[in-house]
Motif scaffolding. Structure first.
Motif, PDB file in Angstrom:
ATOM      1  N   VAL A 150       0.833  -1.215   0.000  1.00 61.51           N
ATOM      2  CA  VAL A 150       0.000   0.000   0.000  1.00 61.51           C
ATOM      3  C   VAL A 150       0.867   1.264   0.000  1.00 61.51           C
ATOM      4  CG1 VAL A 150      -1.723   1.303   1.305  1.00 61.51           C
ATOM      5  CG2 VAL A 150      -1.981  -1.167   1.029  1.00 61.51           C
ATOM      6  N   GLU A 165      -4.536   3.591   1.237  1.00 60.33           N
ATOM      7  CA  GLU A 165      -5.082   2.502   2.055  1.00 60.33           C
ATOM      8  C   GLU A 165      -6.573   2.340   1.787  1.00 60.33           C
ATOM      9  OE1 GLU A 165      -3.835   1.697   6.397  1.00 60.33           O
ATOM     10  OE2 GLU A 165      -5.763   2.740   6.533  1.00 60.33           O
TER      11      GLU A 165
ATOM     12  N   SER B   2      -7.588   2.561  10.685  1.00 61.06           N
ATOM     13  CA  SER B   2      -8.288   2.456   9.416  1.00 61.06           C
ATOM     14  C   SER B   2      -9.711   1.955   9.621  1.00 61.06           C
ATOM     15  CB  SER B   2      -7.540   1.481   8.503  1.00 61.06           C
ATOM     16  OG  SER B   2      -8.346   1.179   7.392  1.00 61.06           O
TER      17      SER B   2
END
Lengths: 186, 234
Positions: A150, A165, B2
């Motif tokens: 990534v 990401e 994330s």
């Protein structure tokens, strides 16, 4: 001066070192490994012959530059180009011959024919699913499935790490959904 | 943190292998494979191109198996490159025949001796320059000098099976066992070459030499022979 000339990273000569001998062993070994990874179904001797031809072409380039020592990265770049050219040239053989060679080339630890066929089917599905993705996600997943991490994808595409990401992860989720929809659950 | 869970590494690897296998299948025996700009792909993988251009090539790779395969090759070689550069002063490689000197020559001799001994990279090509399989012509160049033959430097003639038609041109390269170039003949109209004795000056009797031929057809196709060896008898 051509573009290639301007890009040529000539390096100042240095005294001969014993370690230089290992440089070409390494280039040859790296080429062999790269071709084996990317073209696993090719016969071993065919791969080695291809690598040998590429090495001769690299040598011809070196010679055309007056045998001046060239940067390693430049020689790897030349070797890449030579191998790509050789693969393309050898792809021109009729399918029957290559199929025969590839049948004989299957290593003993190769997947079963059914597994291999299933893998190729999924691979074809990946290409199809990529075409249906949003552009940025397609680019991100393509970078990732071509081998890049990534952070590498972010660097190549000029994205932030967070952008990359999100694009890679969302793109992979899209890909999975698409494959499942095609009956190709990976 | 994330909002998306990291993808499973093994699953991604499986997808990579599946895609590469499908590409290889698509390219096997493919005719009309378009020219691809390998150098541009190399520079993209190296991060030397503007992001927009790298993205453009990624779009191509998503559509074209040949571009994707060239990209994978470049990625593999780039992955190997830092290790290769990190252990060498000045990141230089030299070929034998340049000013590299004996260490490199002997390292290559050792490498090639192993390769020759295991028969890895020398192989005989098909038995004829043009054979027919399923009604289709197979182009090949096959040496007409037995692999490993002993030949005299006073009468060293190398022959190979010609490509069809009379307009093919050939390039022959003759090297020492450690790849130092002894002779290179370009644009040969005939499928043979007499090596001038002057090219072999200083090469000891008993030396193993390597030779290889590229043939170019009028339509631009290039056919390469396998690499063969010979021994100088005197």
């Amino acid at each position: 001066m051509t573009d290639r000339d301007s890009a040529l990273p000539l390096a100042a000569p240095v005294p001969s070192l014993p370690s230089e001998g290992g440089g070409y062993e390494r280039l040859r070994r790296d080429l062999s490994r790269a071709v084996a990874t990317v073209c696993p179904s090719w016969l071993g001797d065919r791969r080695e012959d291809l690598v040998q031809t590429a090495m001769l072409k690299v040598m011809a380039v070196e010679r055309s530059e007056g045998n001046r020592p060239l940067a390693t990265s430049y020689l790897y770049r030349v070797a890449h180009s030579a191998v790509v050219d050789e693969i393309r040239s050898r792809r021109r053989r009729p399918e029957t011959q290559l199929e025969e060679e590839q049948m004989a080339a299957q290593p003993t630890d190769a997947p079963t024919p059914d597994d291999a066929a299933r893998g190729r089917e999924i691979g074809r599905g990946i290409r199809g699913c990529l075409q249906g993705m949003k552009e940025e996600r397609r680019v991100a997943v393509t970078f990732h499935l071509l081998g890049h991490s990534v952070p590498e994808a972010a660097r190549l595409a000029g994205w932030t790490a967070k952008q990359a990401e999100n694009l890679v992860y969302r793109g992979l989720a899209d890909l999975r959904s698409c494959l499942v929809g095609r009956g190709l659950a990976p | 943190m994330s909002e998306w869970p990291p993808p499973d590494h093994a699953a991604v690897e499986a997808l990579r292998r599946a895609w590469a296998a499908a590409d290889e299948e698509a390219l096997t025996g493919a005719t009309g494979v378009a020219e691809i700009d390998a150098d541009r792909i190399w520079r993209a993988v190296a991060g030397e191109l503007p992001p927009a251009e790298a993205q453009e090539i990624a779009e191509l790779a998503a559509r074209d198996p040949a571009v994707a395969q060239a990209w994978r090759l470049a990625h593999e070689l780039h992955a190997a490159l830092p290790a290769a550069e990190s252990t060498r002063r000045g990141s230089l490689l030299r070929f034998p025949g340049a000013a590299a000197g004996a260490p490199l020559r002997w390292a290559l001799v050792a490498t090639l001796a192993v390769a020759l001994g295991t028969g890895l990279w020398l192989r005989l090509g098909p038995p004829a320059g043009e054979t027919l399989r399923g009604g289709e012509a197979v182009l090949a160049i096959t040496p007409r000098v037995a692999d490993g033959a002993e030949l005299s430097r006073r009468d060293l003639v190398l022959r190979w099976t010609p490509l069809p038609g009379s307009e093919a041109r050939y390039t022959l390269r003759l090297t020492t066992g450690d790849l130092a170039l002894l002779a290179e003949a370009r644009d040969l109209p005939a499928a043979e070459y007499r090596v001038p004795p002057s090219a072999l000056a200083g090469v000891p009797a008993g030396s193993t030499l390597l030779w290889q031929v590229d043939g170019r057809l009028p339509d631009g196709r290039v056919v390469s022979s396998s690499t063969s060896r010979l021994t100088l008898s005197d």
